[in-house]
Design a protein around this motif. Structure first.
Motif, short mmCIF file in Angstrom:
data_model
loop_
_atom_site.label_atom_id
_atom_site.label_comp_id
_atom_site.label_asym_id
_atom_site.label_seq_id
_atom_site.Cartn_x
_atom_site.Cartn_y
_atom_site.Cartn_z
N ARG A 101 0.89 -1.27 0.42
CA ARG A 101 -0.37 -0.54 -0.17
C ARG A 101 0.79 1.21 -0.06
O ARG A 101 0.20 2.78 0.25
N LEU A 102 1.91 1.70 0.55
CA LEU A 102 3.24 2.59 -0.15
C LEU A 102 2.94 2.76 -1.14
O LEU A 102 3.27 2.55 -2.14
N ASP A 103 3.40 4.32 -1.28
CA ASP A 103 3.42 5.26 -2.23
C ASP A 103 5.03 4.52 -2.72
O ASP A 103 5.40 4.08 -1.66
N ALA A 104 5.08 4.94 -3.85
CA ALA A 104 6.85 4.58 -4.03
C ALA A 104 7.59 5.62 -3.86
O ALA A 104 7.65 6.31 -3.85
N ARG A 105 8.76 5.09 -3.57
CA ARG A 105 9.94 5.45 -3.24
C ARG A 105 9.50 6.04 -1.41
O ARG A 105 10.55 7.45 -0.87
N ALA A 106 8.58 5.82 -0.87
CA ALA A 106 8.06 6.24 0.56
C ALA A 106 9.01 5.02 1.65
O ALA A 106 9.82 4.90 1.20
N ASP A 107 9.20 6.34 3.06
CA ASP A 107 10.29 5.21 4.11
C ASP A 107 9.46 3.82 4.41
O ASP A 107 7.94 4.24 4.83
N PRO A 108 9.83 2.48 4.09
CA PRO A 108 9.18 1.62 4.63
C PRO A 108 9.29 1.98 6.26
O PRO A 108 8.54 0.74 6.69
N LEU A 109 9.91 2.03 6.94
CA LEU A 109 9.67 2.30 8.42
C LEU A 109 9.22 3.19 9.09
O LEU A 109 8.78 3.19 9.97
N ASP A 110 8.74 3.89 8.02
CA ASP A 110 7.64 5.03 8.29
C ASP A 110 6.31 5.01 9.26
O ASP A 110 5.84 4.28 8.42
N GLY A 111 6.70 5.04 11.03
CA GLY A 111 5.44 4.18 11.80
C GLY A 111 5.20 3.73 12.01
O GLY A 111 4.23 3.11 12.31
N VAL A 112 6.13 2.38 11.58
CA VAL A 112 6.42 1.27 11.72
C VAL A 112 6.67 1.31 13.52
O VAL A 112 7.83 1.90 13.89
N THR A 113 6.04 0.56 14.54
CA THR A 113 6.20 0.83 15.07
C THR A 113 7.24 -0.66 15.82
O THR A 113 7.71 -1.60 15.66
N TYR A 114 8.53 0.07 16.76
CA TYR A 114 9.23 -2.00 17.32
C TYR A 114 9.87 -1.44 19.05
O TYR A 114 10.63 -0.28 19.00
N THR A 115 9.85 -2.38 19.63
CA THR A 115 10.86 -2.23 20.88
C THR A 115 12.36 -2.13 20.60
O THR A 115 13.28 -3.57 20.38
N PRO A 116 13.80 -1.71 21.03
CA PRO A 116 15.09 -1.82 20.27
C PRO A 116 15.34 -2.90 21.48
O PRO A 116 14.90 -3.25 22.89
N PRO A 117 15.81 -3.92 20.95
CA PRO A 117 16.10 -5.12 21.46
C PRO A 117 16.95 -5.22 22.20
O PRO A 117 18.37 -4.77 21.90
N GLN A 118 17.16 -5.87 23.50
CA GLN A 118 18.28 -5.87 24.07
C GLN A 118 19.12 -7.12 24.22
O GLN A 118 18.71 -8.56 24.17
N ALA A 119 20.14 -6.91 23.29
CA ALA A 119 20.52 -8.37 22.63
C ALA A 119 22.58 -8.15 21.77
O ALA A 119 22.68 -6.83 22.43
N ASP A 120 23.05 -9.05 22.42
CA ASP A 120 24.45 -8.71 21.49
C ASP A 120 24.93 -8.33 20.04
O ASP A 120 25.65 -7.26 19.89
N VAL A 121 24.01 -8.02 19.95
CA VAL A 121 24.49 -8.18 18.10
C VAL A 121 22.48 -7.96 17.55
O VAL A 121 21.89 -9.37 18.14
N ALA A 122 21.86 -7.41 17.16
CA ALA A 122 20.51 -6.86 16.43
C ALA A 122 19.94 -7.11 14.68
O ALA A 122 20.89 -5.98 14.46
#
Length: 221
Positions: free
Chosen positions: A111-132
């Motif tokens: 549904r995204l427009d061409a050249r849109a930011d794929p992570l715009d409005g995407v939610t996440y919790t920064p992972p607590q890990a040695d590498v992500a």
């Protein structure tokens, strides 16, 4: 044959993880022969104790609202971990030789427009890990052809994201690697030349060896 070579290479290197960043199939309803072939290759990886993580791509993403891509068959069979959410990044946490590794992914949103930011409005919790690590299917700013009509990940978005060390991007056929602040962006490219216009390209895949966040090897094969 090209895909099988990526599997054989991973097994020969005793890899812990195998990533596929979309467009495993070139259509949303691949024939049974293709589905069976992938199942056989995934089984080889499973027997070698290689964990498989995947997302769909714009070629094998149905337009239906349920987003039931063919690659999700392997998730249902627990042969692979397939990230299917479009607005929230999911993470799976695994222990690899004593290190905690967070593998995240998000499915492309048609549904995204061409050249849109794929992570715009995407939610996440920064992972607590040695590498992500994060799997995406999109373009990357500065590394797309002029006529590219899909979502493009901006460098500013990578710089602003917290807790992600490596980005693996499907969609673009030409391989590329970039460093944005402390994050590494890898475009493996296609494993085969899809058009005559790609004759000069180096088809292949990426092999990575990490020691925590430090890359010991990042090689295009």
């Amino acid at each position: 044959d090209a895909f099988a070579r990526t599997v054989d290479y991973a097994i020969s290197k005793r890899a812990h993880l195998f990533f596929h960043c979309g467009d495993l199939f070139d259509r949303e309803s691949p024939p049974p022969a293709e589905l069976t072939f992938v199942a056989q290759q995934f089984q080889k990886l499973r027997e070698a104790n290689v964990r498989i993580y995947a997302i769909s791509g714009n070629h094998d993403m149905p337009t239906a609202s349920d987003g039931a891509t063919p690659v999700r068959i392997y998730d249902a069979l627990r042969a692979a971990h397939v990230f299917s959410k479009r607005t929230e990044i999911e993470f799976d946490f695994v222990k690899v030789e004593g290190a905690t590794v967070a593998i995240g992914g998000i499915a492309p949103d048609p549904r995204l427009d061409a050249r849109a930011d794929p992570l715009d409005g995407v939610t996440y919790t920064p992972p607590q890990a040695d590498v992500a690590l994060l799997l995406l299917h999109c373009g990357f700013e500065g590394s797309v052809p002029p006529d590219f009509g899909e979502a493009i990940l901006p460098k500013a978005r990578v710089a602003a994201m917290q807790g992600i060390d490596y980005y693996f991007l499907g969609d673009i056929h030409r391989t590329h690697k970039a460093v944005v602040d402390r994050a590494v962006v890898i475009i493996p490219g296609a494993t085969e030349r899809m058009t005559f216009g790609e004759i000069g390209e180096k088809a292949g895949f990426y092999y990575a060896e990490l020691d925590g966040k430090d890359a010991k090897k990042l090689q295009h094969q």
